[in-house]
Design an enzyme around this catalytic site. Structure first.
Site, mmCIF file in Angstrom:
data_model
loop_
_atom_site.group_PDB
_atom_site.id
_atom_site.type_symbol
_atom_site.label_atom_id
_atom_site.label_comp_id
_atom_site.label_asym_id
_atom_site.label_seq_id
_atom_site.Cartn_x
_atom_site.Cartn_y
_atom_site.Cartn_z
ATOM 1 N N SER A 178 0.845 -1.192 0.000
ATOM 2 C CA SER A 178 0.000 0.000 0.000
ATOM 3 C C SER A 178 0.875 1.235 0.000
ATOM 4 O O SER A 178 1.979 1.234 0.586
ATOM 5 C CB SER A 178 -0.903 0.032 1.236
ATOM 6 O OG SER A 178 -1.608 1.256 1.321
ATOM 7 N N TYR B 186 -1.937 -0.091 10.092
ATOM 8 C CA TYR B 186 -1.979 -0.529 8.693
ATOM 9 C C TYR B 186 -0.702 -0.114 7.972
ATOM 10 O O TYR B 186 -0.083 -0.920 7.251
ATOM 11 C CB TYR B 186 -3.206 0.075 8.011
ATOM 12 C CG TYR B 186 -3.405 -0.368 6.591
ATOM 13 C CD1 TYR B 186 -3.857 -1.653 6.294
ATOM 14 C CD2 TYR B 186 -3.157 0.502 5.523
ATOM 15 C CE1 TYR B 186 -4.046 -2.068 4.985
ATOM 16 C CE2 TYR B 186 -3.345 0.100 4.212
ATOM 17 C CZ TYR B 186 -3.796 -1.179 3.947
ATOM 18 O OH TYR B 186 -3.982 -1.584 2.642
#
Length: 267
Positions: free
Chosen positions: A129, A142
């Protein structure tokens, strides 16, 4: 012979789009899910696999090899989102996020490497990501789990150089998928000191996903990487400002970059 591709988390979202695209291009595609029976209508086979369960990983890989006799490409796509003030996220949820986004992919890699070494070739693509390049407010866990996978890929590439096995990361920005509905949200607590800023940031994050790019853009990027003789270690796929934010982080002083993020999230 057509290349055989295994996509973890291939039953929905980005993974499903990648699988459908590669199948149209002539690849032999297998996806995975914890509940494959729910996806009987999938255009490609879905095998049972839970990245948090090493036994299901081994069983899945062995089943695929019994069916096809080889595995050319692993796409480590399975992952889960998590949001919240780090102070208020239960430790069990933090550990679960790392189990899914970091330790799980490592287990899958370990399961496929012996076969790829035996073949004398292989490609492993880790879907990370853009958030993994920076510590984002209320997405810090995250960011950390995806960032860890980015760094491990760099090390793995050097360790695998003698076996003709290549590993790369593809870091997507925001795509229009159902990821927001599946991630863990720490509740916005009435008595929380983070109530206002976290609540506002949560709404902003959800709006970014809703207006994100078509997952087919990610599928095309994966296809291009598979057909590249010498893939790079890092790829970024997303809106210009999302990918450019990584460049800014490299060149700007820390506090100035932090100020940009604070302004962006209206903190």
């Amino acid at each position: 012979m057509s290349k055989v591709v295994l996509i973890t988390g291939g039953s929905s979202g980005i993974g499903k789009s990648i699988g459908e695209f590669l199948k149209e291009k002539g690849f032999v595609v297998y996806g995975t899910s914890r509940s494959p029976e729910r996806y009987a209508s999938s255009s490609f086979p879905i095998l049972k696999l839970d990245v948090r369960d090493a036994d299901t990983i081994q069983t899945c890989v062995q089943s695929l090899l019994e069916l096809e006799g080889k595995l050319d490409v692993l796409i480590n796509n399975a992952g889960v989102g998590i949001t919240g003030p780090i102070e208020e996220i239960p430790m069990a949820e933090i550990k679960n996020n790392f189990e899914t986004n970091f330790f799980g992919p490592l287990e899958v890699i370990k399961a496929v490497l012996p076969q790829m070494r035996k073949q004398g070739a292989g490609l492993i693509i880790n879907v990370t990501s853009i958030a993994g390049y920076m510590g984002l407010p209320y997405r810090g866990i995250y960011s950390a789990s995806k960032g860890a996978l980015e760094l491990v890929t760099e090390a793995y590439n050097m360790e695998l150089k003698d076996f003709n096995i290549k590993m790369t990361n593809v870091a997507p920005g925001d795509f229009a998928t159902n990821i927001a509905s599946g991630r863990f949200h720490a509740p916005v607590l009435e008595d929380s000191p983070y109530k206002q800023s976290y609540g506002n940031t949560l709404k902003l994050m959800d709006s970014h996903v809703d207006s994100g790019k078509d997952p087919k853009v990610m599928a095309q990027a994966i296809y291009n990487i598979i057909n590249t003789k010498k893939p790079k270690i890092h790829y970024k796929v997303g809106e210009f400002m999302q990918t450019f934010s990584i460049v800014l982080k490299r060149i700007l002083p820390d506090r100035i970059y932090e100020k940009l993020l604070i302004n962006h999230y209206k903190l």
